[in-house]
Design a protein around this motif. Structure first.
Motif, PDB file in Angstrom:
ATOM      1  N   PRO A  76      42.037 -69.260 -30.037  1.00 58.76           N
ATOM      2  CA  PRO A  76      42.371 -68.533 -28.803  1.00 58.76           C
ATOM      3  C   PRO A  76      41.116 -68.250 -27.982  1.00 58.76           C
ATOM      4  CG  PRO A  76      42.460 -67.058 -30.694  1.00 58.76           C
ATOM      5  CD  PRO A  76      42.244 -68.435 -31.246  1.00 58.76           C
ATOM      6  N   LEU A  77      41.253 -68.356 -26.670  1.00 59.27           N
ATOM      7  CA  LEU A  77      40.169 -68.085 -25.728  1.00 59.27           C
ATOM      8  C   LEU A  77      40.621 -67.016 -24.740  1.00 59.27           C
ATOM      9  CD1 LEU A  77      39.066 -71.771 -24.997  1.00 59.27           C
ATOM     10  CD2 LEU A  77      38.116 -70.200 -26.710  1.00 59.27           C
ATOM     11  N   ASP A  78      39.680 -66.533 -23.962  1.00 56.23           N
ATOM     12  CA  ASP A  78      39.939 -65.462 -23.000  1.00 56.23           C
ATOM     13  C   ASP A  78      40.194 -66.060 -21.622  1.00 56.23           C
ATOM     14  OD1 ASP A  78      40.066 -63.232 -21.430  1.00 56.23           O
ATOM     15  OD2 ASP A  78      38.203 -62.327 -22.158  1.00 56.23           O
ATOM     16  N   CYS A  79      41.339 -65.664 -21.014  1.00 63.33           N
ATOM     17  CA  CYS A  79      41.647 -66.156 -19.665  1.00 63.33           C
ATOM     18  C   CYS A  79      40.557 -65.815 -18.667  1.00 63.33           C
ATOM     19  CB  CYS A  79      42.978 -65.561 -19.182  1.00 63.33           C
ATOM     20  SG  CYS A  79      44.456 -66.331 -19.877  1.00 63.33           S
ATOM     21  N   GLY A  80      39.877 -64.700 -18.928  1.00 62.06           N
ATOM     22  CA  GLY A  80      38.847 -64.279 -17.989  1.00 62.06           C
ATOM     23  C   GLY A  80      37.686 -65.241 -17.884  1.00 62.06           C
ATOM     24  N   ASN A  81      37.539 -66.129 -18.861  1.00 62.99           N
ATOM     25  CA  ASN A  81      36.447 -67.095 -18.816  1.00 62.99           C
ATOM     26  C   ASN A  81      36.825 -68.360 -18.054  1.00 62.99           C
ATOM     27  OD1 ASN A  81      34.832 -65.403 -20.388  1.00 62.99           O
ATOM     28  ND2 ASN A  81      35.702 -66.225 -22.297  1.00 62.99           N
ATOM     29  N   PHE A  82      38.026 -68.367 -17.521  1.00 61.44           N
ATOM     30  CA  PHE A  82      38.498 -69.540 -16.803  1.00 61.44           C
ATOM     31  C   PHE A  82      39.007 -69.115 -15.432  1.00 61.44           C
ATOM     32  CE2 PHE A  82      38.915 -70.299 -21.305  1.00 61.44           C
ATOM     33  CZ  PHE A  82      38.428 -71.580 -21.483  1.00 61.44           C
ATOM     34  N   ALA A  83      39.173 -70.083 -14.578  1.00 62.62           N
ATOM     35  CA  ALA A  83      39.641 -69.814 -13.215  1.00 62.62           C
ATOM     36  C   ALA A  83      41.098 -70.222 -13.045  1.00 62.62           C
ATOM     37  CB  ALA A  83      38.770 -70.546 -12.207  1.00 62.62           C
ATOM     38  N   TYR A  84      41.860 -70.073 -14.105  1.00 62.25           N
ATOM     39  CA  TYR A  84      43.267 -70.449 -14.017  1.00 62.25           C
ATOM     40  C   TYR A  84      44.058 -69.308 -13.394  1.00 62.25           C
ATOM     41  CZ  TYR A  84      41.835 -73.852 -17.568  1.00 62.25           C
ATOM     42  OH  TYR A  84      41.201 -74.845 -18.254  1.00 62.25           O
ATOM     43  N   PRO A  85      44.743 -69.538 -12.280  1.00 63.57           N
ATOM     44  CA  PRO A  85      45.585 -68.475 -11.716  1.00 63.57           C
ATOM     45  C   PRO A  85      46.816 -68.248 -12.585  1.00 63.57           C
ATOM     46  CG  PRO A  85      45.865 -70.515 -10.463  1.00 63.57           C
ATOM     47  CD  PRO A  85      44.762 -70.767 -11.456  1.00 63.57           C
ATOM     48  N   ASN A  86      47.234 -66.983 -12.625  1.00 61.95           N
ATOM     49  CA  ASN A  86      48.434 -66.601 -13.393  1.00 61.95           C
ATOM     50  C   ASN A  86      48.307 -66.921 -14.876  1.00 61.95           C
ATOM     51  OD1 ASN A  86      49.543 -67.675 -10.501  1.00 61.95           O
ATOM     52  ND2 ASN A  86      50.612 -65.809 -11.142  1.00 61.95           N
ATOM     53  N   CYS A  87      47.076 -66.879 -15.369  1.00 63.53           N
ATOM     54  CA  CYS A  87      46.829 -67.212 -16.774  1.00 63.53           C
ATOM     55  C   CYS A  87      47.266 -66.071 -17.676  1.00 63.53           C
ATOM     56  CB  CYS A  87      45.342 -67.505 -16.973  1.00 63.53           C
ATOM     57  SG  CYS A  87      44.894 -67.842 -18.682  1.00 63.53           S
ATOM     58  N   VAL A  88      48.022 -66.429 -18.736  1.00 57.67           N
ATOM     59  CA  VAL A  88      48.447 -65.462 -19.734  1.00 57.67           C
ATOM     60  C   VAL A  88      47.658 -65.656 -21.024  1.00 57.67           C
ATOM     61  CG1 VAL A  88      50.387 -64.619 -21.108  1.00 57.67           C
ATOM     62  CG2 VAL A  88      50.758 -65.323 -18.739  1.00 57.67           C
ATOM     63  N   ASN A  89      47.584 -66.868 -21.483  1.00 53.63           N
ATOM     64  CA  ASN A  89      46.855 -67.193 -22.714  1.00 53.63           C
ATOM     65  C   ASN A  89      46.195 -68.558 -22.571  1.00 53.63           C
ATOM     66  OD1 ASN A  89      47.548 -64.924 -24.590  1.00 53.63           O
ATOM     67  ND2 ASN A  89      49.628 -65.684 -24.249  1.00 53.63           N
ATOM     68  N   VAL A  90      45.048 -68.693 -23.249  1.00 56.70           N
ATOM     69  CA  VAL A  90      44.355 -69.984 -23.318  1.00 56.70           C
ATOM     70  C   VAL A  90      44.074 -70.281 -24.788  1.00 56.70           C
ATOM     71  CG1 VAL A  90      42.324 -71.331 -22.667  1.00 56.70           C
ATOM     72  CG2 VAL A  90      43.294 -69.680 -21.052  1.00 56.70           C
ATOM     73  N   THR A  91      44.403 -71.494 -25.185  1.00 50.19           N
ATOM     74  CA  THR A  91      44.169 -71.927 -26.560  1.00 50.19           C
ATOM     75  C   THR A  91      43.421 -73.253 -26.546  1.00 50.19           C
ATOM     76  OG1 THR A  91      46.181 -70.841 -27.330  1.00 50.19           O
ATOM     77  CG2 THR A  91      45.241 -72.536 -28.758  1.00 50.19           C
ATOM     78  N   SER A  92      42.367 -73.306 -27.333  1.00 53.22           N
ATOM     79  CA  SER A  92      41.644 -74.581 -27.512  1.00 53.22           C
ATOM     80  C   SER A  92      42.156 -75.227 -28.799  1.00 53.22           C
ATOM     81  CB  SER A  92      40.138 -74.330 -27.605  1.00 53.22           C
ATOM     82  OG  SER A  92      39.469 -75.542 -27.926  1.00 53.22           O
ATOM     83  N   ARG A  93      42.763 -76.405 -28.656  1.00 50.50           N
ATOM     84  CA  ARG A  93      43.310 -77.122 -29.809  1.00 50.50           C
ATOM     85  C   ARG A  93      42.411 -78.328 -30.113  1.00 50.50           C
ATOM     86  NH1 ARG A  93      49.638 -78.111 -30.368  1.00 50.50           N
ATOM     87  NH2 ARG A  93      49.383 -75.882 -30.831  1.00 50.50           N
ATOM     88  N   SER A  94      41.769 -78.314 -31.290  1.00 46.73           N
ATOM     89  CA  SER A  94      40.855 -79.393 -31.703  1.00 46.73           C
ATOM     90  C   SER A  94      41.566 -80.310 -32.695  1.00 46.73           C
ATOM     91  CB  SER A  94      39.595 -78.804 -32.347  1.00 46.73           C
ATOM     92  OG  SER A  94      38.890 -77.985 -31.421  1.00 46.73           O
ATOM     93  N   TYR A  95      41.701 -81.573 -32.312  1.00 45.45           N
ATOM     94  CA  TYR A  95      42.326 -82.574 -33.176  1.00 45.45           C
ATOM     95  C   TYR A  95      41.239 -83.365 -33.901  1.00 45.45           C
ATOM     96  CZ  TYR A  95      46.719 -81.808 -30.632  1.00 45.45           C
ATOM     97  OH  TYR A  95      47.845 -81.258 -30.077  1.00 45.45           O
TER      98      TYR A  95
END
Length: 332
Positions: A76-95
């Motif tokens: 999980p990442l913090d929406c505040g570190n991104f410029a995504y409007p209307n962001c609720v959650n950010v997840t980094s998925r590493s395959y």
């Protein structure tokens, strides 16, 4: 892997020759990872989905030689570190894809959950409400809204603007706003109209009356009062008018009394009150005497006619007695 191949040959004398060839098989190619989003090959490294829906991402790994193992780790990442409007959650998925020879491939997908939908009213917010003033007025309760992402209830905030030209009638514009955690807003306007379209109704009128001409109270219109009732206004003001209709003599006449009224909103009364007061003069004048000087007769004489005064006192003495007449209404 190594593969050893041998070839042998024997001549007619029994001599044999053997040759060996060793083939080395190597794997120098890494596996490949392919990601599909919503059934379509993902072109970039970001995947967006609306909250309340599921993540529709499928990853596949292939290798040119062997079976391959595919795993992933979510961070999980913090929406505040991104410029995504209307962001609720950010997840980094590493395959990570690994083949049996230890060759690996890695790919990172940023999965972004968005909330672009406004809340939804779960209580009725009518666009217009019209009520009669007789049913009273009360501020409507605040409506509630629900949000697909936030869960629970959202209590709306309200602002109002009132337009009124009288106490019992008004037009109030309510603006309701529900805001979810991400800042999406739902706004509705409700106009509440309180009407007063009914005038006062005549309930009772004083009965016609007959009074003596010297009855000041009986001739005064303020002594009589009809009854009007209004659906909303309880403080009606009467507007009296009176017209005199003369009779056969000055002290016998009729007073035609009328009353009208209107409520505070200007609605005139339904039906006008009217009555007739008949003023009569039923009492005859009274005659009395006043002694002016001493005479050779009774000290006070009450006569009814001028001739009797002269016959009693003579022409020379009649001036000594004054006759006065009074009437309850007129001057005698």
């Amino acid at each position: 892997n190594h593969i050893t191949r041998s070839w042998s040959t024997t001549d007619s004398c029994g001599q044999t020759v053997v040759e060996y060839v060793v083939t080395t098989v190597s794997d120098t190619t890494d596996p490949e990872i392919t990601i599909y989003s919503n059934g379509v090959l993902a072109a970039g490294q970001e995947y967006f989905f609306e909250c309340g829906t599921s993540v529709n991402v499928v990853a596949e790994a292939t290798d040119n030689c062997h079976n391959v193992t595919l795993t992933h780790v979510d961070t999980p990442l913090d929406c505040g570190n991104f410029a995504y409007p209307n962001c609720v959650n950010v997840t980094s998925r590493s395959y990570t894809a690994s083949d049996s020879c230890g060759k690996t491939a890695n790919r990172v997908l940023i999965i972004v959950e968005l909330d672009t939908l406004e809340p939804v009213w779960i209580t009725d917010v009518p666009s217009a409400v019209t009520k009669s003033c007789e049913f009273g007025f009360a501020h409507p309760p605040l409506p509630y809204a629900s949000d697909l992402c936030d869960g629970g209830l959202i209590t709306a905030t309200a602002s109002d603007s009132v337009d009124s030209n009288c106490t019992h009638a008004s037009v109030t514009t309510y603006t309701y706003t529900a805001t979810d955690n991400i800042g999406n807003t739902l706004t509705s306007v409700s106009i509440v109209t309180i009407e007063d379209n009914e005038g006062p109704v005549l309930c009772s009128t004083p009965a016609n009356a007959s009074v003596e001409c010297d009855d000041d109270a009986g001739r005064n219109q303020s002594s009589y009062e009809p009854t009007f009732k209004d659906n909303c206004d309880t403080d009606l003001v009467l507007a009296p008018t009176s017209t005199r209709v003369n009779g056969t003599c000055i002290d016998e006449y009729e007073l035609h009394m009328d009353w009208t009224t209107s409520d505070e909103c200007g609605n005139p009364s339904v039906g006008d009150a009217s009555m007739i007061v008949s003023v009569t003069d039923t009492k005859a004048p009274s005659i009395y005497t006043k002694q002016l000087s001493n005479v050779n007769c009774n000290s006070s004489v009450h006569l009814s006619v001028e001739a009797e005064r002269e016959s009693l006192f003579g022409a020379d003495l009649k001036a000594a007695v004054v006759f006065n007449a009074t009437d309850n209404c007129a001057t005698a």
